[in-house]
Design a protein around this motif. Structure first.
Motif: not given
Length: 417
Positions: A188-217
């Protein structure tokens, strides 16, 4: 507009996100008091277990995809915790240690949830720290690795009463571990609109981390992320609010009649809507006029992310007085899901009034037009202030209501790659 949070600077977003995480956690402080009144302590415990079991695997998987958290080890489980409304930074002060891919541990130096519950007595502490935590920690971890198990080393009730750390847990991944069985209402939650809503991908521009693929902090300092990454994180955390509330509504509906469910969920919405609006206004240093209210409405998690909740906010001036116009479109995922936006009707404006009066107690909402397509509301100033709603006052019981974040400096990596 792909995100309403695009209107904020990188610095503002870094301030906003911890607030969104904390306010997501406080949804339960708003909602569980009303479940307790209707279903008692055991019923409240059952609702709490179910709502987190239904919601946390869904939003954890979403955040992993958004931030490029691709691994399936203990470190990646902990990364999920750091971006989860169930573990807002500092208020739930998780401290992590990773031994290897399959073994780790964490303890809490401070637990705001425990500070809220301990005065209620041992039975409530056991309900939270034993009955609720056991199945819900595993439900969150399984989004990263189904063979992960989270088990206590020690936990409250505290002996002695001031024991620190307040609790400690191990996380072990083992192919022999039996994955937890999905809840019978998980779809009922996994099949909701909220679970599937598409958000814009992160465009790697500007300063700072664009993801959290590096070490655990050891801590996340959100100011270290790029502006684009922060926008996406803010949208995902707002979505966590909705997913948790859908889980809450599902669990309550399974145990009460439709009218009682609607009453309880409406009170939950009112309590957290008001407290969240107050914290956002204070955190961003806003005033108490129409312009400040318009900004709070645009940023409030109840009305985000933009692809899920269709709203339009504007200000108007007439006779020297400013008003705010809020239009809620009825053809959006949030309304289809029965999420918070769907609860606002011409006859039920209490949650919205709780929200706007957190910006200024003189504000009040009046319906201007209600059609099948949209609900249009005008928010103006009354001559005399309104009292704070009972629902907001109940939510303010939590120590999280006045919690202040601190700067902990440069984060340190806990894993070496």
């Amino acid at each position: 507009m792909t995100s309403r949070y695009e209107s904020l600077t990188r610095t503002e977003l870094a301030v906003l996100i911890p607030e969104l995480l904390l306010c997501g956690h406080l949804i339960d402080r708003s909602g569980m008091a009303h479940v307790l009144g209707a279903l008692g302590r055991e019923g409240m415990t059952a609702v709490a277990i179910e709502e987190w079991q239904l919601a946390s695997p869904v939003y954890t998987r979403r955040m992993r995809r958004a931030l490029g958290i691709d691994g399936d080890g203990v470190a990646e489980i902990f990364k999920g915790f750091q971006l989860d409304i169930g573990a807002p930074p500092q208020f739930m002060d998780f401290r992590y240690r990773v031994s290897d891919h399959d073994h780790g541990e964490f303890h809490l130096d401070h637990c705001g949830a425990l500070a809220d519950v301990e005065p209620m007595g041992t039975e409530f502490v056991v309900s939270m720290c034993h009955d609720i935590e056991d199945p819900t920690f595993d439900a969150t971890a399984l989004a990263t690795n189904p063979q992960a198990q989270v088990r206590p080393v020690h936990r409250p009730p505290r002996v002695p009463a001031d024991r620190t750390p307040v609790c400690a847990w191990t996380v072990v991944i083992d192919p022999a571990h039996e994955p937890p069985t999905p809840h019978e209402r998980a779809h009922l939650v996994a099949g909701s609109e909220a679970a599937a809503v598409a958000l814009a991908p992160i465009e790697p521009e500007g300063e700072g981390l664009h993801d959290y693929s590096g070490p655990l902090l050891n801590d996340l300092r959100f100011g270290d992320f790029s502006r684009a990454a922060l926008v996406r994180i803010a949208d995902e955390v707002a979505l966590q609010h909705h997913l948790l509330t859908l889980g809450y509504r599902t669990a309550v509906a399974a145990r009460t009649d439709p009218d009682t469910t609607l009453d309880i969920v409406g009170k939950q919405f009112a309590g957290i809507a008001g407290l969240t609006a107050e914290r956002l206004r204070n955190a961003l240093g806003l005033g108490d006029d129409a312009a400040a209210l318009a900004k709070v409405l645009r940023l409030h998690p109840a009305f985000n992310p933009a692809p899920y909740v269709d709203i339009d906010v504007s200000t108007e001036t007439s006779g020297g007085a400013q008003t705010v116009q809020l239009r809620i479109g009825r053809g959006c995922g949030a309304v289809d899901d029965g999420a918070w936006a769907a609860l606002l009707t011409p006859d039920r404006l209490e949650p919205l009034n709780a929200l706007v009066r957190a910006v200024n107690p003189h504000f009040h909402a009046v319906v201007r037009e209600a059609t099948d397509c949209a609900l249009t509301i005008e928010i103006a100033r009354a001559a005399t202030p309104f009292r704070e709603s009972t629902e907001v006052a109940i939510t303010r019981f939590s120590t999280g209501a006045a919690f202040a974040f601190t700067d902990r400096g440069i984060p340190l990596p806990l894993t070496v790659r």
